[in-house]
Scaffold this motif. Structure first.
Motif, PDB file in Angstrom:
ATOM      1  N   GLN A 171     -10.194   1.852  -1.719  1.00  0.00           N
ATOM      2  CA  GLN A 171      -9.947   2.314  -3.086  1.00  0.00           C
ATOM      3  C   GLN A 171     -11.041   1.772  -3.988  1.00  0.00           C
ATOM      4  N   GLN A 229      -2.152   3.487  -6.044  1.00  0.00           N
ATOM      5  CA  GLN A 229      -2.412   3.163  -4.639  1.00  0.00           C
ATOM      6  C   GLN A 229      -1.650   1.926  -4.147  1.00  0.00           C
ATOM      7  N   CYS A 245      -6.955   1.745   3.906  1.00  0.00           N
ATOM      8  CA  CYS A 245      -7.469   2.546   2.793  1.00  0.00           C
ATOM      9  C   CYS A 245      -8.648   1.829   2.146  1.00  0.00           C
ATOM     10  N   VAL A 272       0.885  -1.157   0.000  1.00  0.00           N
ATOM     11  CA  VAL A 272       0.000   0.000   0.000  1.00  0.00           C
ATOM     12  C   VAL A 272       0.929   1.214   0.000  1.00  0.00           C
TER      13      VAL A 272
END
Length: 156
Positions: A76, A134, A74, A42
């Motif tokens: 995404q 990402q 996160c 990440v």
């Protein structure tokens, strides 16, 4: 052992389509292989190893990444337009492959399998590129994730 890896991958049951026995088998193998070996960075984080939950949300792929304690690292979203044709083509070639296993010559099966592997690699590379802002993932991890994305996209 690297911390930049997945220790678990979860598929959102609500996003999964009913699968054929072959599709279910492919999904189980991809999950098993991903848990056994993967490279998953990440970008900008160092809280791994990670738990990844994959789901479909409003027609987009959702990658929800958490740490070992269950805290979100996160979330995404990825549009599916870049993969849609590859998923369709891959589903067709997998059907051809499974049909060939039953009634084609070994050379025909091998030819279809080579095409299937080539398309799988191409799709994995497209997935790597689509997620590159990402995540950093290796080709084998991307291949296995693409298999799982196919399982989700059928319904999504």
């Amino acid at each position: 052992m690297s911390e930049d890896r997945l220790i678990d991958v979860v598929l959102d049951e609500a996003s999964l389509a009913p699968a054929s026995p072959n599709g279910e088998h492919e999904r189980r193998i991809a999950l098993f292989d991903l848990k056994a070996s993967n490279a998953f960075v990440v970008i900008g984080e160092s809280r791994g190893p990670y738990v990844l939950t994959l789901s479909m949300h409003e027609g987009r792929l959702a990658l929800d990444v958490g740490d070992q304690q269950g805290e979100r690292v996160c979330l995404q979203y990825m549009g599916m337009s870049v993969l849609r044709k590859l998923i369709k083509d891959y589903a067709m070639i997998c059907d051809s492959y499974h049909n060939a296993i039953r009634n084609a010559s070994p050379s025909q099966i091998e030819a279809i399998d080579m095409g299937r592997r080539g398309l799988h690699n191409e799709a994995a590379e497209v997935l790597q590129e689509a997620l590159a802002a990402q995540f950093e993932i290796d080709l084998e991890t991307a291949r296995r994730l693409f298999t799982l994305v196919c399982a989700l996209h059928v319904r999504g």
